[in-house]
Design an enzyme around this catalytic site. Structure first.
Site, PDB file in Angstrom:
ATOM      1  N   LYS A   1     -22.645  -6.274  15.945  1.00 56.96           N
ATOM      2  CA  LYS A   1     -23.319  -7.157  14.991  1.00 56.96           C
ATOM      3  C   LYS A   1     -23.227  -6.591  13.572  1.00 56.96           C
ATOM      4  O   LYS A   1     -23.330  -5.372  13.386  1.00 56.96           O
ATOM      5  CB  LYS A   1     -24.782  -7.262  15.444  1.00 56.96           C
ATOM      6  CG  LYS A   1     -25.705  -7.972  14.485  1.00 56.96           C
ATOM      7  CD  LYS A   1     -25.577  -9.454  14.585  1.00 56.96           C
ATOM      8  CE  LYS A   1     -26.284 -10.175  13.463  1.00 56.96           C
ATOM      9  NZ  LYS A   1     -25.639 -11.432  13.088  1.00 56.96           N
ATOM     10  N   GLY A   2     -23.058  -7.452  12.594  1.00 60.22           N
ATOM     11  CA  GLY A   2     -22.920  -7.020  11.202  1.00 60.22           C
ATOM     12  C   GLY A   2     -24.078  -6.147  10.741  1.00 60.22           C
ATOM     13  O   GLY A   2     -25.238  -6.505  10.952  1.00 60.22           O
TER      14      GLY A   2
ATOM     15  N   GLY B   1     -28.249 -15.543   9.188  1.00 64.35           N
ATOM     16  CA  GLY B   1     -28.504 -14.818   7.939  1.00 64.35           C
ATOM     17  C   GLY B   1     -28.340 -13.322   8.111  1.00 64.35           C
ATOM     18  O   GLY B   1     -28.968 -12.538   7.410  1.00 64.35           O
TER      19      GLY B   1
ATOM     20  N   ASN C   1     -19.112  -3.584  11.958  1.00 66.52           N
ATOM     21  CA  ASN C   1     -18.912  -4.714  11.047  1.00 66.52           C
ATOM     22  C   ASN C   1     -19.954  -4.534   9.954  1.00 66.52           C
ATOM     23  O   ASN C   1     -21.139  -4.388  10.241  1.00 66.52           O
ATOM     24  CB  ASN C   1     -19.120  -6.029  11.815  1.00 66.52           C
ATOM     25  CG  ASN C   1     -19.037  -7.251  10.921  1.00 66.52           C
ATOM     26  OD1 ASN C   1     -19.925  -7.506  10.115  1.00 66.52           O
ATOM     27  ND2 ASN C   1     -17.991  -8.037  11.075  1.00 66.52           N
TER      28      ASN C   1
ATOM     29  N   ASN D   1     -16.969  -7.578   6.486  1.00 66.33           N
ATOM     30  CA  ASN D   1     -17.243  -9.019   6.424  1.00 66.33           C
ATOM     31  C   ASN D   1     -17.387  -9.416   4.955  1.00 66.33           C
ATOM     32  O   ASN D   1     -18.389  -9.091   4.323  1.00 66.33           O
ATOM     33  CB  ASN D   1     -18.526  -9.316   7.213  1.00 66.33           C
ATOM     34  CG  ASN D   1     -18.929 -10.770   7.134  1.00 66.33           C
ATOM     35  OD1 ASN D   1     -18.200 -11.606   6.587  1.00 66.33           O
ATOM     36  ND2 ASN D   1     -20.087 -11.091   7.675  1.00 66.33           N
TER      37      ASN D   1
ATOM     38  N   CYS E   1     -19.930 -12.778   2.781  1.00 67.14           N
ATOM     39  CA  CYS E   1     -21.295 -12.678   2.304  1.00 67.14           C
ATOM     40  C   CYS E   1     -21.428 -13.080   0.833  1.00 67.14           C
ATOM     41  O   CYS E   1     -20.547 -12.788   0.040  1.00 67.14           O
ATOM     42  CB  CYS E   1     -21.660 -11.217   2.427  1.00 67.14           C
ATOM     43  SG  CYS E   1     -23.278 -11.006   2.974  1.00 67.14           S
TER      44      CYS E   1
HETATM   45  C1  LIG Z   1     -24.645 -16.440  16.202  1.00 64.79           C
HETATM   46  C2  LIG Z   1     -23.484 -15.903  15.420  1.00 64.79           C
HETATM   47  C3  LIG Z   1     -23.641 -14.712  14.674  1.00 64.79           C
HETATM   48  C4  LIG Z   1     -22.574 -14.190  13.933  1.00 64.79           C
HETATM   49  N1  LIG Z   1     -22.751 -13.029  13.227  1.00 64.79           N
HETATM   50  C5  LIG Z   1     -21.704 -12.482  12.551  1.00 64.79           C
HETATM   51  C6  LIG Z   1     -21.835 -11.234  11.853  1.00 64.79           C
HETATM   52  O1  LIG Z   1     -22.894 -10.583  11.883  1.00 64.79           O
HETATM   53  N2  LIG Z   1     -20.767 -10.763  11.146  1.00 64.79           N
HETATM   54  C7  LIG Z   1     -19.557 -11.435  11.128  1.00 64.79           C
HETATM   55  O2  LIG Z   1     -18.605 -10.957  10.497  1.00 64.79           O
HETATM   56  N3  LIG Z   1     -19.397 -12.593  11.808  1.00 64.79           N
HETATM   57  C8  LIG Z   1     -20.425 -13.136  12.509  1.00 64.79           C
HETATM   58  N4  LIG Z   1     -20.243 -14.309  13.211  1.00 64.79           N
HETATM   59  C9  LIG Z   1     -18.927 -14.972  13.206  1.00 64.79           C
HETATM   60  C10 LIG Z   1     -18.131 -14.655  14.481  1.00 64.79           C
HETATM   61  O3  LIG Z   1     -17.883 -13.270  14.590  1.00 64.79           O
HETATM   62  C11 LIG Z   1     -16.788 -15.445  14.505  1.00 64.79           C
HETATM   63  O4  LIG Z   1     -16.011 -15.073  13.383  1.00 64.79           O
HETATM   64  C12 LIG Z   1     -16.983 -16.954  14.497  1.00 64.79           C
HETATM   65  O5  LIG Z   1     -18.104 -17.324  15.273  1.00 64.79           O
HETATM   66  C13 LIG Z   1     -15.768 -17.723  15.018  1.00 64.79           C
HETATM   67  O6  LIG Z   1     -15.447 -17.373  16.343  1.00 64.79           O
HETATM   68  P1  LIG Z   1     -15.937 -18.214  17.640  1.00 64.79           P
HETATM   69  O7  LIG Z   1     -15.557 -19.638  17.398  1.00 64.79           O
HETATM   70  O8  LIG Z   1     -15.228 -17.574  18.808  1.00 64.79           O
HETATM   71  O9  LIG Z   1     -17.414 -18.030  17.720  1.00 64.79           O
HETATM   72  C14 LIG Z   1     -21.307 -14.853  13.958  1.00 64.79           C
HETATM   73  C15 LIG Z   1     -21.156 -16.023  14.716  1.00 64.79           C
HETATM   74  C16 LIG Z   1     -22.215 -16.550  15.455  1.00 64.79           C
HETATM   75  C17 LIG Z   1     -21.990 -17.811  16.265  1.00 64.79           C
END
Ligand SMILES: Cc1cc2nc3c(=O)[nH]c(=O)nc-3n(C[C@H](O)[C@H](O)[C@H](O)COP(=O)(O)O)c2cc1C
Length: 308
Positions: A47-48, A74, A101, A129, A132
């Site tokens: 998680k980020g 967020g 991340n 990431n 942001c």
């Molecule tokens: C609930 C949720 C939380 C996410 N949190 C982050 C994050 O903390 N940092 C980040 O770079 N991407 C985050 N993402 C983006 C995912 O890593 C990914 O790039 C995006 O969901 C597309 O892939 P998917 O269609 O397989 O979910 C998050 C996505 C979801 C659905």
């Protein structure tokens, strides 16, 4: 034929297979340990993380949509210090490479995070990431401006020797410009796509379904867009590309390899089936055996457009 070779090397990270977990959809890894053999994964992206803990946005923060979901979490997280104290000791025991991340709201925060983490044992790489909002620049995302994307990746590069993956935002007109910029700034790989900005409305109350009004769309609905962008990025840069977006099974992952991805990340699918990542690894292995392909690397960038 013997066992096919699924191993890939991405910007200095060697993985036994090309299937990684996408940040924010797999917690800090440990939460999934009773459901998935974490050592069967190619890589785990946690998680980020930010310098300080963050509570994220108020609820409701997620909503289902056709073929996907919107989230406005967020970037809630425990902060880098708690991660190092509470989560890293477990992650260190795994054979699977663990990638951090990181995000911040100003360049200095990214640089500090890179510096804080560069000597940590048990970290294979750092994913930056850049989706942001930059508070200094009025809230527009670092990743939507090639110059800001360059600056943030350069600042991280100056502070760390770890393999550096720049995670790109799809909310741009030309992804190849951004990909090129972060390559010039010293990224070892790019990963894409992050979520696509969207919204949903509750008609009876006429209120947005997310308290934040807008959120990030993920899941199968975004896969065609993700594939197109991965294909474009793979042609724009020499560094490896990691494909993300709507991958639900091994054939979805195959599409990304064919357009040029060296590895993939699986996100939303983990919420539907927490074992999906290992099932994708098994599905890839089976496909290679059935099609007499000895090495996954033969698939990468093998798209037949008829233009060659
Ligand atoms: C609930 C949720 C939380 C996410 N949190 C982050 C994050 O903390 N940092 C980040 O770079 N991407 C985050 N993402 C983006 C995912 O890593 C990914 O790039 C995006 O969901 C597309 O892939 P998917 O269609 O397989 O979910 C998050 C996505 C979801 C659905």
């Amino acid at each position: 034929m013997g066992e096919p070779n699924l191993a890939v090397e991405v910007g200095g990270i060697t993985m036994k297979n090309p299937v990684m977990t996408a940040s924010g959809t797999f917690g800090y890894g440990e939460e999934f340990a009773s459901l998935v053999d974490l050592n069967k994964l190619g890589g785990i992206i946690v998680k980020g993380l930010s310098l300080k803990p963050s509570a994220g946005n108020p609820p409701p923060r997620t909503v289902e949509t056709y073929g996907g979901m919107l989230n406005a979490i967020g970037l809630e997280n425990i902060g880098i210090e708690a991660f190092v104290q509470e989560k890293l000791p477990f992650l260190k025991t795994l054979e699977t490479p663990v990638v951090l991340n990181i995000y911040g709201h100003e360049i200095k925060a990214y640089a500090e995070l890179a510096e804080r983490t560069q000597d940590l044992e048990g970290i294979a790489g750092i994913e930056v990431n850049i989706s942001c909002p930059n508070v200094r620049a009025g809230g527009s995302a670092f990743g939507t401006d090639p110059k800001m994307a360059f600056e943030v990746v350069k600042a991280v590069r100056e502070k760390t020797r770890l393999p550096l993956i720049a995670k790109l935002s799809p909310n741009v007109t030309d992804i190849s410009v951004i990909a090129h910029s972060v390559e010039k700034a010293g990224a070892d790989a790019v990963s894409l796509i992050n979520t696509i900005t969207g919204m949903a409305v509750d008609v009876p109350t006429r209120k947005p379904k997310l308290a934040n009004i807008t959120g990030g769309l993920s899941g199968p609905a975004i896969k065609p867009i993700a594939l197109r962008m991965v294909w474009e990025a793979a042609q724009a840069v020499r560094i490896p590309v990691i494909g993300i977006g709507g991958i639900m099974n091994a054939m979805d992952a195959m599409e990304f390899f064919i357009v040029g991805a060296r590895a993939v990340q699986v996100g939303t699918a983990n919420f539907v089936n927490p074992r999906v990542t290992v099932e994708i690894v098994e599905g890839l292995r089976r496909y290679l055996v059935e099609n007499n392909i000895s090495n996954i690397n033969e698939i990468i960038g093998s798209l037949r457009t008829g233009r060659q």
